[in-house]
Structures are given as C-alpha cells and as structure tokens.
Design an enzyme around this catalytic site. Structure first.
Site, PDB file in Angstrom:
ATOM      1  N   GLU A   1       0.880  -1.066  -0.049  1.00  0.00           N
ATOM      2  CA  GLU A   1      -0.019   0.058  -0.075  1.00  0.00           C
ATOM      3  C   GLU A   1       0.827   1.370   0.080  1.00  0.00           C
ATOM      4  OE1 GLU A   1      -3.047  -0.230   3.197  1.00  0.00           O
ATOM      5  OE2 GLU A   1      -4.154  -1.894   1.972  1.00  0.00           O
TER       6      GLU A   1
ATOM      7  N   GLU B   1      -5.275  -8.279  -0.705  1.00  0.00           N
ATOM      8  CA  GLU B   1      -6.170  -7.976   0.529  1.00  0.00           C
ATOM      9  C   GLU B   1      -7.534  -7.796   0.069  1.00  0.00           C
ATOM     10  OE1 GLU B   1      -5.094  -5.291   3.409  1.00  0.00           O
ATOM     11  OE2 GLU B   1      -2.717  -6.103   3.162  1.00  0.00           O
TER      12      GLU B   1
END
Length: 481
Positions: A158, A269
């Site tokens: 991320e 995810e």
C-alpha cells in the site's frame, strides 16, 4: 412472496476455477514461526484449499534478515527459511511481500504497527538491491529454480498511503524499479509485480511507468475493502458499510481488470471491512458477504486473497479475547468462525458453474456441478441498515434425475455460529479447555436431509434463508447422463 431460481441441470456449464484459493493473507512474518500459527495454516490449506500465503514484514529487524552489527551488514536468512520450509512441507507456497525496511537501510524513523515496522525508503538503493538479490538468490539455491518460479514477488504494501511511506508515486516507482531488476538479475523467469496499492490506486500509471522504463511486471496486485471511500471521516464501520454498495468489490474488480490489461490480476487483500476490531468479522454477516463477493469475482481475477486466515495477528496489539472482531477466519483458539465455514462451502464446489436464472434484492443463488453431484449455494445478504428478512427460496433444477441423496448445510445466527454461544457464556476473556471444545463443536456445519419433489420436468425444493444466512444444498445423482 417466494423467490424463484431456475437452472437446467443438463445444460453446458462454464469453467469455474477456485481463484480465491490461490492466496490467503496473514499478519506479520514472525508469527509464522509460532506452532499455533502453523497448525492453523496447515488446517486452512487442508480444509479450505489455500495454496499461497502472504504476510507483512519479511525484512523487518525481528526477522533478522539484515541487521547492523558493528556498522557492518549482517545477513541472516535462517528465519525466512524456517517459514518457507514449513509452508512447502504442508503443500503451500509464499506470496512474497517484500517489506518492510531494515533499520540499517532506512532513510527515516517512520514506523507503523505494534511491531514497529520501518516503512521509510532505503537510504542507499544499491544496498537495497544487494539485499533483494542476495535473498532471492539464496532461495533459488535452497529450493531450486523450478520451485521459486512458482512464487510471486510483490514489492511493498500500500505505497499510496502515507502510513506505509511517502504516499508518492515517484518514490514507489523508484523502489519498484530497483527491486524488480534485482529479482530478474537472479532469474528472468521469477514473477515480480505491484503496485500493491490500497483501493485500486495507480494501476494505469504503474503499467505505463514500467512500459516507458522497460521494467518487468508479471502481474498486477492491489487491494480493496467495502469500506474504502464510503462515508465521511469519523464514521464508524457500520456507517461506512451502510453507505457502500452491495456489489462494491465486484464493481471495483471490473475497473481493475480493465486497467490491468492482459496481465494477471491479484487482489492481495480484501475483507468484509478494513477494521481490525469489527464484530461483524466474527458473525454470519461475514460469511454471507464472502460467498456473494467470491461468486461475483469469477472471471475478473486470478487470485483473491482474503485478509486474514487467523486471529493470530498483531498490527494493533496481540489480542487475548476469544472473539474480538479480528480479521481471521479462525479465532486465537482455532475455532472456526462463520467466515471459515463459508470458505469451506466454497472449497467443496465443483469446477463447472451452470446458468441460474432469477433475481432478488437480497437473495442470490448459484449452481455448480461436480461429476455426478450438483451444489446449489444460496445467500441472503444486505449491507447494514438495509432492508432484509427471511426469504423462502424455490429452486427448480430442470431435467434433473431423481437424486440419490439431498442434503442441506446452513450458516446463520443459529448454525455454525460459535460467537453466539460465547456470548451466552458471558463473553469470557479466556476459555477453559471445556469451553473451547464446546465452541469448536458448535462451529461445525451439520448436513441434514432436504425434502425434494421430482417430476418428469425435473426436481424442485424450497428453502427458507434468514437474513445474512447461507444455505448450501448438495444433490448426489446416480448419473446426469
């Protein structure tokens, strides 16, 4: 009013790969050295079919991968070897997230999580490249080229969020360039990809950057949660979800699929929410959400990694309460949550999905064939604060023969719901062995006989599905010819 779904049992189906079993998420790399983590991982592989596992922090100081010893770099790959040796021994492989920054190479003291992961950029990119190439070469030497070519190397986690670095594209792109080249210098057939972003970010810019700079990118990875970009700052999770859309993750996956082009797309995810302390993670809500979301993602992704398989997890702190709203499919004691049972039902499906006709605001149904058996999976799902009620579902399987066996398994408030029993126990903070045994028992699904009606037209049956419930019907035939 009865909800009607109809399917031709003799029709030609479509291939139905179990893409969601490709990878599952975990928390922090050092947890994989724990005996209880390993026991739960083995079970998740054996019972749910997961084939890879992804976790943060493989390069963190607590793994000892690279540390500063008297101002000299000290490489130690022993702990990574212990983890990967275990995974391979139980039939799994790593989806290698290359994170986070060893303190020796860090350009700042920016940290995240309870375990103090350093998320800064490297102060020396040549030293970072040396670490990556040494580590990957070690794995190729230890496990062999053919094995490591089946792994996936994902650069960082991320990077579009400031919590995991600068949040700037140019910083991540520079890190990716050095990392990808280091990996390919070991073996050009190893798979490397990114951008590993939250909320589908940067995919088009990332692929353009790689094309313009002649950089390898073998797959696209990203993340998405149904709480992303919904609601207002300060909203609680229920409010965020109430402002989401019922098929938000399918819609986002369609966008990402288009942006990824012909490259494989892996969501590394996703979950029912991004809140690590969300009670709905422990409840039937999560199971109904999982079934609907997975079934809607078919044809869009090559991998769909649920976050996470276990509550043995420590980003905020290491918990002790048996049901605390953690991400896991199993709680700390290995007690299966309704979410676990949802993946168990999905794992039991065949590889040929049939066309199912019917439509309803909260009810969805799918029919999947596996040799001489057919499964009908029904969910009754709505987002929080949306209308939902008990629904009677009438299913017609046209041209089906008389079944030899017809059974039904359920997940709902009254079935496969261990948290509900824990609450009647008074929500104890710690479990006695007897309590744990009782919760394990109640977490299981029961197969019960389902009455069906057969005629020359085919077979029919009725099922009542409560709010946020799942019903899985298995029909065994002597032959479908």
């Amino acid at each position: 009013m009865t909800v009607i779904f109809r399917c031709d049992a003799r029709s030609q189906g479509e291939d139905f790969s179990h893409f969601w079993e490709h990878t599952v998420g975990s928390g922090h790399a050092t947890l994989a050295l724990r005996a209880d983590w390993q026991a739960q991982m083995r079970r998740a592989h054996d019972e749910l079919g997961f084939r890879h596992v992804r976790f943060h922090g493989l390069l963190d100081d607590d793994m000892g991968t690279l540390i500063d010893q008297d101002d000299q770099p000290l490489y130690s790959f022993f702990n990574t070897d212990q983890i990967f040796d275990f995974l391979l021994s139980v039939g799994m492989r790593p989806f290698v997230e290359l994170s986070f920054m060893p303190t020796m190479l860090s350009s700042s003291g920016q940290i995240i999580f309870h375990y103090r992961a350093n998320v800064s950029a490297p102060k020396d990119y040549d030293q970072w490249s040396a670490l990556i190439s040494k580590l990957v070469a070690h794995w190729v030497d230890r496990y062999g080229e053919e094995e490591v070519r089946q792994w996936f190397f994902e650069v960082w986690n991320e990077p579009n969020l400031e919590a995991f670095g600068s949040g700037k594209q140019e910083d991540y792109f520079k890190l990716y360039a050095h990392t990808a080249r280091a990996i390919k210098s070991v073996d050009g057939q190893l798979k490397v990809g990114g951008p590993a972003t939250a909320a589908n970010a940067w995919i088009e810019d990332f692929t353009a950057f790689c094309a313009n700079n002649d950089l390898p990118v073998d797959f696209i990875s990203t993340h998405h949660y149904p709480t992303d970009a919904f609601g207002q700052p300060g909203d609680d999770t229920e409010t965020q979800l109430s402002k989401s859309t019922r098929s938000a993750l399918r819609d986002e996956a369609r966008i990402a699929r288009d942006q990824a082009g012909d490259r494989p797309l892996y969501y590394t995810e996703w979950c029912t929410s991004s809140n690590p302390r969300d009670p709905m993670h422990d409840q039937p809500y999560a199971a109904a959400f999982i079934v609907k979301t997975v079934m809607e993602a078919r044809g869009l992704v090559q991998g769909y990694s649920y976050w996470t398989f276990s509550d043995i997890f420590e980003e905020n702190y290491f918990p002790s309460q048996p049901f605390h709203g953690g991400f896991g499919l199993m709680n700390l004691h290995g007690i299966a949550k309704p979410a676990y049972r949802a993946f168990e039902l999905l794992h039991g499906l065949g590889a040929e999905i049939l066309q199912m006709d019917g439509n309803h605001p909260t009810v969805d149904a799918w029919s999947v064939r596996d040799g001489h058996s057919t499964s009908v999976l029904i969910s009754n799902f709505a987002l929080p604060r949306r209308p939902i009620k008990d629904e009677t579902v009438h299913v017609e399987l046209l041209n089906a023969p008389v079944p030899a066996i017809a059974t039904i398994r359920r997940i709902d408030d009254s079935n496969a719901n261990a948290r509900a029993l824990w609450e009647t126990m008074g929500r104890p903070d710690y479990l006695s062995p007897a309590m744990a045994d009782e919760l394990h028992a109640v977490s299981a699904m029961r197969a019960e006989h389902l009455p069906v009606f057969w005629s020359d037209r085919g077979l029919e049956f009725d099922v009542t599905v409560p709010p946020l419930g799942i019903a899985a019907i298995t029909l065994e035939f002597a032959s479908l010819a």
